[in-house]
Design a protein around this motif. Structure first.
Motif, PDB file in Angstrom:
ATOM      1  N   VAL A  46      11.972   5.163  10.890  1.00 52.68           N
ATOM      2  CA  VAL A  46      10.680   4.545  10.593  1.00 52.68           C
ATOM      3  C   VAL A  46      10.197   4.903   9.196  1.00 52.68           C
ATOM      4  CG1 VAL A  46       8.304   4.449  11.378  1.00 52.68           C
ATOM      5  CG2 VAL A  46      10.122   4.591  13.020  1.00 52.68           C
ATOM      6  N   VAL A  47      10.490   6.122   8.780  1.00 52.12           N
ATOM      7  CA  VAL A  47      10.002   6.568   7.482  1.00 52.12           C
ATOM      8  C   VAL A  47      11.173   6.782   6.551  1.00 52.12           C
ATOM      9  CG1 VAL A  47       8.838   8.427   6.278  1.00 52.12           C
ATOM     10  CG2 VAL A  47       7.978   7.647   8.444  1.00 52.12           C
ATOM     11  N   VAL A  56       6.949   3.129   5.222  1.00 49.69           N
ATOM     12  CA  VAL A  56       6.768   3.194   6.671  1.00 49.69           C
ATOM     13  C   VAL A  56       6.907   1.762   7.158  1.00 49.69           C
ATOM     14  CG1 VAL A  56       5.219   3.793   8.530  1.00 49.69           C
ATOM     15  CG2 VAL A  56       5.157   5.090   6.425  1.00 49.69           C
ATOM     16  N   ASP A  72       1.158  12.478   2.315  1.00 52.22           N
ATOM     17  CA  ASP A  72       0.196  13.153   3.182  1.00 52.22           C
ATOM     18  C   ASP A  72      -0.596  12.186   4.051  1.00 52.22           C
ATOM     19  OD1 ASP A  72      -1.065  12.020   1.098  1.00 52.22           O
ATOM     20  OD2 ASP A  72      -2.447  13.667   0.719  1.00 52.22           O
ATOM     21  N   THR A  73      -0.147  10.937   4.100  1.00 50.38           N
ATOM     22  CA  THR A  73      -0.884   9.980   4.915  1.00 50.38           C
ATOM     23  C   THR A  73      -0.533  10.172   6.379  1.00 50.38           C
ATOM     24  OG1 THR A  73      -0.179   8.548   3.149  1.00 50.38           O
ATOM     25  CG2 THR A  73      -1.604   7.590   4.785  1.00 50.38           C
ATOM     26  N   SER A  74      -1.472   9.780   7.232  1.00 48.18           N
ATOM     27  CA  SER A  74      -1.221   9.908   8.659  1.00 48.18           C
ATOM     28  C   SER A  74      -0.281   8.806   9.132  1.00 48.18           C
ATOM     29  CB  SER A  74      -2.539   9.815   9.411  1.00 48.18           C
ATOM     30  OG  SER A  74      -2.303   9.425  10.729  1.00 48.18           O
ATOM     31  N   PRO A  75       0.848   9.193   9.705  1.00 43.03           N
ATOM     32  CA  PRO A  75       1.780   8.162  10.189  1.00 43.03           C
ATOM     33  C   PRO A  75       1.189   7.370  11.346  1.00 43.03           C
ATOM     34  CG  PRO A  75       2.498  10.333  10.867  1.00 43.03           C
ATOM     35  CD  PRO A  75       1.344  10.544   9.943  1.00 43.03           C
ATOM     36  N   PHE A  76       0.371   8.038  12.147  1.00 41.99           N
ATOM     37  CA  PHE A  76      -0.255   7.332  13.269  1.00 41.99           C
ATOM     38  C   PHE A  76      -1.099   6.173  12.737  1.00 41.99           C
ATOM     39  CE2 PHE A  76       0.426  11.529  15.197  1.00 41.99           C
ATOM     40  CZ  PHE A  76       1.005  11.157  16.382  1.00 41.99           C
ATOM     41  N   THR A  77      -1.856   6.460  11.692  1.00 37.01           N
ATOM     42  CA  THR A  77      -2.732   5.427  11.155  1.00 37.01           C
ATOM     43  C   THR A  77      -1.930   4.270  10.592  1.00 37.01           C
ATOM     44  OG1 THR A  77      -4.236   7.207  10.570  1.00 37.01           O
ATOM     45  CG2 THR A  77      -4.684   5.067   9.631  1.00 37.01           C
ATOM     46  N   ILE A  79       1.136   3.306  11.152  1.00 37.18           N
ATOM     47  CA  ILE A  79       1.888   2.525  12.136  1.00 37.18           C
ATOM     48  C   ILE A  79       0.939   1.711  13.003  1.00 37.18           C
ATOM     49  CG2 ILE A  79       3.335   2.773  14.189  1.00 37.18           C
ATOM     50  CD1 ILE A  79       4.766   4.998  12.636  1.00 37.18           C
ATOM     51  N   GLU A  80      -0.163   2.319  13.376  1.00 40.59           N
ATOM     52  CA  GLU A  80      -1.154   1.568  14.141  1.00 40.59           C
ATOM     53  C   GLU A  80      -1.654   0.382  13.320  1.00 40.59           C
ATOM     54  OE1 GLU A  80      -2.025   2.279  17.206  1.00 40.59           O
ATOM     55  OE2 GLU A  80      -3.944   1.285  17.576  1.00 40.59           O
ATOM     56  N   PHE A  81      -1.843   0.616  12.024  1.00 42.22           N
ATOM     57  CA  PHE A  81      -2.310  -0.478  11.182  1.00 42.22           C
ATOM     58  C   PHE A  81      -1.287  -1.600  11.128  1.00 42.22           C
ATOM     59  CE2 PHE A  81      -1.839  -2.343   6.931  1.00 42.22           C
ATOM     60  CZ  PHE A  81      -2.964  -3.139   6.931  1.00 42.22           C
ATOM     61  N   ASN A  83       0.978  -2.338  13.251  1.00 42.42           N
ATOM     62  CA  ASN A  83       0.993  -3.028  14.549  1.00 42.42           C
ATOM     63  C   ASN A  83      -0.211  -3.937  14.686  1.00 42.42           C
ATOM     64  OD1 ASN A  83       3.370  -1.983  15.548  1.00 42.42           O
ATOM     65  ND2 ASN A  83       2.380  -0.134  16.300  1.00 42.42           N
TER      66      ASN A  83
ATOM     67  N   TRP B 213     -10.410   3.218  11.989  1.00 35.51           N
ATOM     68  CA  TRP B 213      -9.936   3.559  10.638  1.00 35.51           C
ATOM     69  C   TRP B 213     -10.966   4.422   9.940  1.00 35.51           C
ATOM     70  CZ3 TRP B 213      -5.484   1.938  11.807  1.00 35.51           C
ATOM     71  CH2 TRP B 213      -5.303   0.734  12.468  1.00 35.51           C
ATOM     72  N   PRO B 250      -4.215   7.274  16.278  1.00 37.93           N
ATOM     73  CA  PRO B 250      -4.641   7.769  14.965  1.00 37.93           C
ATOM     74  C   PRO B 250      -5.875   8.664  15.060  1.00 37.93           C
ATOM     75  CG  PRO B 250      -4.304   5.404  14.880  1.00 37.93           C
ATOM     76  CD  PRO B 250      -4.198   5.794  16.310  1.00 37.93           C
ATOM     77  N   MET B 292       5.499   3.835  17.161  1.00 32.33           N
ATOM     78  CA  MET B 292       4.456   4.763  17.594  1.00 32.33           C
ATOM     79  C   MET B 292       5.051   5.823  18.520  1.00 32.33           C
ATOM     80  SD  MET B 292       1.394   5.579  17.161  1.00 32.33           S
ATOM     81  CE  MET B 292       0.311   4.304  16.583  1.00 32.33           C
ATOM     82  N   ASN B 561       0.218  15.428  11.354  1.00 34.62           N
ATOM     83  CA  ASN B 561      -0.379  14.156  10.968  1.00 34.62           C
ATOM     84  C   ASN B 561      -0.081  13.771   9.518  1.00 34.62           C
ATOM     85  OD1 ASN B 561      -1.682  11.834  11.580  1.00 34.62           O
ATOM     86  ND2 ASN B 561      -3.740  12.626  11.295  1.00 34.62           N
ATOM     87  N   THR B 562       1.093  14.197   9.015  1.00 36.58           N
ATOM     88  CA  THR B 562       1.575  13.649   7.752  1.00 36.58           C
ATOM     89  C   THR B 562       2.932  13.032   8.029  1.00 36.58           C
ATOM     90  OG1 THR B 562       2.808  15.594   7.092  1.00 36.58           O
ATOM     91  CG2 THR B 562       0.483  15.536   6.492  1.00 36.58           C
ATOM     92  N   LEU B 563       3.532  12.479   6.987  1.00 41.90           N
ATOM     93  CA  LEU B 563       4.837  11.860   7.187  1.00 41.90           C
ATOM     94  C   LEU B 563       5.939  12.901   7.341  1.00 41.90           C
ATOM     95  CD1 LEU B 563       4.682   8.876   4.689  1.00 41.90           C
ATOM     96  CD2 LEU B 563       4.110   8.945   7.083  1.00 41.90           C
TER      97      LEU B 563
END
Lengths: 481, 824
Positions: A46-47, A56, A72-77, A79-81, A83, B213, B250, B292, B561-563
């Motif tokens: 994925v990354v 991503v 440093d970005t949130s992967p959850f955010t 990927i959710e975005f 989707n 968000w 998230p 996810m 919560n980072t890559l």
């Protein structure tokens, strides 16, 4: 923070490219595709990273939806975005495919412009977005004679008009304005289940994940009430009453759902926004309310010529009125197997040996409940050894079951209140989209000494492919209209 | 990618665009512009149409406007002069009564990214901040951030910053969040937006109004806030509790991140938070989106490092589905290994055995090595499965199984008998070099237990000419010499042939050097050879590490919560700690002779891990690093030093030192005293065994140490150096060292400190008994102290003086410490 967003076709064609921050050049698109194609295997991770650029991506509708970002970005955010973006595109364009994205590129640029500003996600709510999106969707659906089948003789209501075509829910939400206010609402109850049955027939694992989805085509929707089974209970410890109680372990709701009537009457109240949303998700594990829909009885042996004989008996335990469709069994076979010969019990079935995935795929288009099918496969396996038997199995089974839910969850009613001025059509669909049903069926008692000394075992997965859309051609029934 | 005939396309489009008939027909005009954009996104260079498109911008049709803006923003940087023409239209649009048009104009004005336009943009942006429509304010706020990044060196306009701060109270939640984002960017040099108590509480109170968000953004920025009192902290935590179990991954992840940073001083609360997110995380593992699922899996791996029992009863959720992609399967297998316990081991192994014949080769390998790792605790069952897999007679499976067995034997020498009988006769299937490497190591070390070894090796030796891998050839040499030591009669002839080939014909320097070395070694006599080659067959100290202790949360909370956790191989602490990796094998069996190789190797490795985990090296130690790489240095344990001698030497030099006063480096005629600080505060949590094992790998002997987790924490060690570059003079030096971690600011050395070294050793038993209580006591202090980065004080004494060697030693020590602390 998102630096760029782009959409690539599986061949690497640039469909959409939008740079939000102007930090990296557009050559990263090709770079990404090179990275994807350089890797072997079914799907790249994925990354991926190239120097400071982090890609991503998600795969939906056969397309790569890619965002570039910083470490440093949130992967959850992200990927959710992505989707959520695919869901929005699907809502606005009707379906997700290379063609629909190509035809609606202007609309997608407009969407991206409103959704993200300077790499920051602004909003993804279709209620807000509908005020800003001006471009009309171009529907990619060709004209079909089947659409006419709903029209009765001299405009009379026919039996068919109680049933919506399966494609009814795959149209863009915005075009509803022009179709003379044809306001419709679709409620889907979809369950995916995973069942593992041990070699002795004991249920080893059962997991059911279900969701209620609402797809709303009404430009202005008032409150909607969804009534579930009254015997619906949540949690393991609750006392169960008599009768056909429906029980789930955990349940979560969309934030817009109001639950004031849920505790007493099992009614969900919500004001759906345009487009698709998951209203309720629930799960149930380690307990199957009903027997698994299929049961496999395999027998495997070697004949005198050194060939591998696989005799498969598959029984469908559904009630006789319902049927499984697109049933397909995948039986892994030893490496190097050649030349499959088969004996199938009916002509509409098919089977083939797929060397790259090392499996025999047995396909049954329609499998009515209460029936039994059998198949005999003979395989030439050069260099067959006793240990090769280890490679046979696990058998996986994938299927779709329309009109059935494993938990027994039902929608009692669907009411819109206050009453809509125009005619509003409400559709409810059910389906057991049994996603990963793992059926581990053992050999059973066998007299064959060969089998015992091979010490082989088989699981059989009941599995439904995770396609983007479930279509039940006949399952859509209209409650009221 | 330029399309064939792209010039024609551009010419045609230009003709149509400038046709007055088209311009008057709105629908045709719009369709032509659509064609331009389509060509643009397909990669055709349509920048030549810029002036035509600028004209098309002046229209009442919003759809057309939007399309033109997409074009203009892509090509504005190529045509700065022509872009000036657009600005007038845009400024006019900013006065439009329709808020949508205003926001559109404002957004695109700032998206043109032309520094020359800044003066025209500022006024509408200022007006935009006070616009009555929220959508315009949203755009205007971010517009200032864009403007600031266009001219980073210009001064920050205090008025704008104040205005943005006041807009934090805007009724629209998106405007509020955008203000935070804009201030973060504008004030980046000052460390971002100021998060004080009123702002924090304002943000927390409005958290519910934001969409997911916005919530994520607010939660992320709040990580900088430090509550002033414990009451306040718990108030905040209870406010956040709802978002912690949010169904949106998230929000859940951002909240947990904030929780962990707020509770860095309260480990118990942090652990409770981890328990709380178990449900949402498991739900995310069952998300319909595979990506996810993958993200959730990777983060679960992080959580398991601190709370190994977290998912214990949910192990079935991590069973692989048939059609799952390989990257999910492999992560699930890694998680499954962590979840093994006495109750589920049989079911888990059954499941894993099913994956070993996966179509995807790397998944199959992952499953096999997972079984090997479980085998460290449940060796019988696992060996049974592994042996059974060998029966499949498939190249890649056999190779993976042999490698797994080698790693298993290294940790659990009691398995050797089973392994030896299993690997017999599987050499024909192994094609790849790693597998053969592993097989040769096994055959060499356990040569006396397998009857057919000479024949197997003979096949390898006969085929040595066609062997491509250098590693395999070197392993073959070692294995043959080892076998010669225990079964000389059978091996002598083939060893002779092999040595002859390697010395006379082999072109690779490493191989022929090694052959020469063994040749000369054999000349020295069989006993000498035996001393060099009959090394340890396993590392029992590694066995201690199997039941890894739970790591404190702040070991990984900064990458949560980072890559980072999603990167392939991000979490390989297990294989790095335990000698599972083949490289570990290569440098272990050669104790003394080629140590400089192994040292430089370990440099490479540890330096990487240091940068990877973003640990900071102090300047001095990185200097020392480079210095030592240039000068080959060899450490050895002989002559050995008894504890009493050590104490005498240490105290004697200590006395001298005290007289001189504490200076940084004190040089006497024959010895050096040196103090350094190494930045790795986590080292004191290492178990003594692993520290000792790691030190012995680089030939540093540890004499005495305090139990882990006690403060002050001390280790005494010594080594002998030999400088290779001055082989003729060949002077060795003796280095004594003390590692001290007080957990507080580096103090002056107290007088009685030295005695502890010896006492600690004698009283170790007692102290270990006290360890439990000490740990509990220090638990709180530890984490508090850890927040402020403290160093380990290294005190070194050398005799006779050789600064180069000392520096080299220091760098070796530093890298070992870093490696250990980054692993743990």
């Amino acid at each position: 923070m998102i630096s760029q967003v782009f959409i690539l076709s599986s061949q690497g064609d640039h469909l959409i490219y939008k740079d939000f921050r102007g930090e990296a050049g557009s050559d990263v698109v090709n770079l990404f595709y090179e990275k994807v194609t350089a890797l072997t295997g079914d799907q790249p991770p994925v990354v991926m990273r190239h120097k400071d650029v982090h890609f991503v991506h998600v795969r939906q509708g056969g397309l790569y939806w890619v965002a570039t970002t910083t470490a440093d970005t949130s992967p959850f955010t992200i990927i959710e975005f992505l989707n959520r973006l695919t869901a929005l595109v699907k809502d606005y364009c009707g379906s997700l495919s290379e063609r629909s994205v190509q035809m609606n590129f202007a609309l997608i640029y407009e969407l991206l412009d409103e959704v993200v500003d300077y790499g920051y996600i602004q909003t993804t709510s279709s209620d807000i977005l509908k005020n800003f999106i001006q471009t009309e969707a171009v529907s990619s659906k060709p004209f079909s004679l089947f659409d006419l089948s709903n029209v009765g003789l001299f405009g009379a209501e026919t039996q068919q008009s109680k049933v919506a075509p399966s494609s009814a829910a795959t149209r863009p939400i915005q075009s509803s304005r022009d179709q003379g206010g044809k306001s419709e609402i679709f409620v889907d109850v979809i369950e995916r289940m995973l069942v593992v049955i041990g070699s002795n027939g004991v249920l080893m694992k059962a997991d059911i994940e279900g969701e209620i989805k609402v797809k709303c085509y009404m430009p202005t929707c008032s409150e909607m009430r969804i009534g579930l089974n009254e015997e619906f209970s949540i949690g393991k410890s609750q006392l169960r009453g008599y009768g056909a109680a429906v029980r789930v372990d955990e349940c979560s709701f969309h934030q817009a759902v109001r639950l004031d009537e849920f505790d007493s009457l099992r009614i969900l109240r919500l004001c759906p926004s345009q487009g698709e949303q998951t209203v309720m998700q629930y799960q149930l594990s380690d307990d199957l309310p009903s027997a698994p829909p299929f049961r496999l009885f395999p027998t495997i042996e070697r004949d005198n010529g050194g060939r591998l004989l696989m005799y498969m008996k598959l029984r469908c335990d559904l009630p006789p009125k319902s049927a499984g469709i697109n049933v397909s069994a995948t039986i892994p076979v030893p490496k190097g197997s050649v030349s499959l010969s088969q004996e199938l019990s009916s002509p509409d079935q098919s089977a083939e040996l797929q060397p790259q995935s090392r499996a025999v795929v047995w396909k049954i288009p329609r499998f009515p409940g209460g029936t039994q099918l059998s198949a005999l496969f003979k395989l030439e396996v050069p260099g067959f050894s006793s240990a090769s038997m280890l490679e046979v199995g696990p058998v996986s089974l994938s299927f779709e079951l329309p009109k059935i839910t494993a938990t027994g969850l039902q929608i009692r009613f669907l009411r819109l209140s206050p009453f809509q001025p125009g005619p509003a059509q409400r559709w409810v669909r059910f389906g057991m989209r049994t996603f990963d049903s793992d059926h581990e069926v053992g050999p059973g008692p066998s007299e064959d000494p060969v089998q015992d000394c091979f010490h082989w075992w088989i699981h059989c997965l009941l599995y439904l492919s995770q396609q983007d859309d479930v279509c039940w051609t006949e399952s859509v029934c209209c409650l009221t209209s | 990618m330029p399309y064939i005939g792209s010039e024609d396309t551009v010419r045609d489009l230009r003709r149509v665009l400038s046709n007055p008939n088209v311009q008057s027909d709105q629908l045709r005009y719009r369709n032509t512009i659509l064609k331009v954009i389509r060509a643009m996104s397909q990669g055709v260079d349509v920048s030549g149409l810029f002036s035509e498109m600028v004209k098309a911008c002046a229209t009442v049709d919003i759809v057309q406007k939007k399309l033109v803006y997409v074009f203009l923003c892509s090509y504005a940087t190529l045509n700065p002069e022509l872009s000036l023409l657009v600005i007038n239209t845009l400024r006019k649009d900013c006065q439009d009564p329709n808020p949508m048009v205003r926001s559109l104009a404002l957004r695109n004005m700032t998206n043109l990214r032309l520094p020359s336009l800044v003066e025209y943009v500022e006024q509408p942006l200022t007006a935009g901040l006070r616009d009555r429509a929220a959508c315009v304010r949203r755009v205007a706020v971010l517009g200032w951030a864009k403007l600031h990044n266009l001219q980073t060196n210009s001064e920050i306009d205090a008025a704008v910053v104040n205005e943005l701060y006041s807009l934090l109270r805007d009724p629209d939640p998106v405007v509020m969040v955008n203000c935070l984002r804009a201030l973060e960017e504008i004030l980046r040099e000052e460390g971002g937006v100021a998060i004080n108590k009123p702002i924090t509480h304002h943000l927390l109170n409005r958290l519910k109004e934001c969409d997911i968000w916005g919530q994520c953004e607010v939660l992320r920025i709040l990580q900088r806030y430090r509550p002033q009192s414990e009451d306040e902290l718990f108030n905040i935590l209870s406010l956040l509790d709802v978002s912690l179990i949010s169904p949106h991954p998230p929000v859940m992840a951002a909240t947990l991140s904030l929780f962990l940073s707020l509770c860095s001083g309260l480990p118990a609360v942090g652990l409770a938070a981890l328990e709380r997110v178990r449900g949402p995380l498991l739900a995310a593992c069952g998300n319909t989106s595979r990506e996810m699922q993958f993200t959730a899996l990777c983060h679960i791996q992080l959580l398991l490092r601190s709370l190994p029992g977290l998912m214990g009863e949910h192990y079935k959720r991590f069973f692989c589905g048939y059609a799952e992609p390989a990257y999910i399967k492999q992560r699930k297998i890694e998680v499954l290994v962590e979840l093994v316990n006495d109750d589920n081991v049989a079911i888990l192994l059954d499941e894993l055995r099913g994956y070993c014949t996966d179509v995807n080769i790397s998944t199959a390998h992952a499953a096999i090595s997972a079984i090997g790792r479980i085998g460290r605790s449940y060796s019988d069952k696992c060996l049974e499965i592994l042996t059974e897999l060998l029966g499949l007679k498939q190249e890649h499976i056999t190779s993976a199984v042999v490698q797994t067995m080698r790693d298993l034997v290294w940790v659990c020498p009691q398995c050797s008998r089973t392994v030896c009988s299993a690997v017999e006769g599987c050499e024909a299937e192994i094609q790849d070099s790693q597998g053969r490497h592993a097989l040769l190591w096994l055959l060499g070390v356990y040569g006396e237990q397998v009857s057919s070894v000479p024949y197997t090796l003979e096949v390898f030796i006969d085929g040595v000419r066609s062997e491509a891998s250098v590693g395999v050839k070197m392993e073959l040499l070692t294995a043959t010499v080892r076998l010669f030591l225990c079964r000389p009669a059978e091996t002598q002839d083939m060893l002779g042939r092999l040595l002859h080939y390697c010395i006379e014909e082999e072109t690779n320097m490493c191989v022929s050097d090694q052959a020469l070395l063994y040749y000369r070694l054999l000349h020295c006599g069989i006993e000498e050879t035996r001393k060099v080659l009959q090394c340890r067959r396993s590392d029992p100290s590694l066995g201690v590490l199997i039941g890894r202790p739970a790591e404190p949360i702040n070991q990984w909370s900064y990458i949560f919560n980072t890559l980072e956790p999603l990167r392939p191989g991000a979490i390989e602490t297990e294989s790095a700690t335990i000698g599972g990796s083949p490289e570990h094998m290569t440098f272990d069996p050669k104790p003394n002779n080629d140590l400089s190789d192994t040292l430089s190797y370990s440099f490479g490795k540890t330096v990487r891990s240091v940068t990877d985990t973003a640990l900071q090296c102090t300047d001095s130690s990185s200097d020392a690093l480079t210095a030592s790489v240039s000068a080959p240095l060899s450490l050895s344990l002989s002559p050995a030093l008894s504890p009493e001698e050590f104490e005498d030497l240490w105290l004697q030099q200590q006395a001298l030192h005290v007289e001189q006063g504490p200076e940084k480096i004190k040089a006497e005629e024959n010895y050096v005293y040196m103090e350094e600080h190494v930045q790795c505060p986590t080292i004191f949590r290492c178990s003594p065994q692993s520290l000792q094992a790691a030190m012995q790998l680089v030939n540093i002997q540890t004499l005495a140490f305090t139990p882990p987790h006690t403060l002050p924490w001390r280790v005494y060690l010594y080594t002998n150096t030999q400088n290779k570059h001055s082989a003729d003079t060949c002077h060795g030096t003796l280095i004594l060292g003390e590692l001290l971690y007080t957990g507080e600011e580096i103090q002056k050395k107290s007088k009685d400190e030295e005695n502890v070294g010896v006492e600690a050793r004698q009283d170790k038993r007692e102290e270990e008994r006290e360890e439990d209580t000490a740990e509990g006591r220090s638990e709180k202090e530890r984490v508090k102290k850890n927040t402020a980065e403290k160093g380990i004080k290294v005190t070194l004494k050398q005799q006779p003086r050789d600064e180069k060697a000392l520096k080299g030693f220091l760098s070796v020590l530093t890298t070992v410490l870093h490696a250990l602390s980054s692993e743990k």
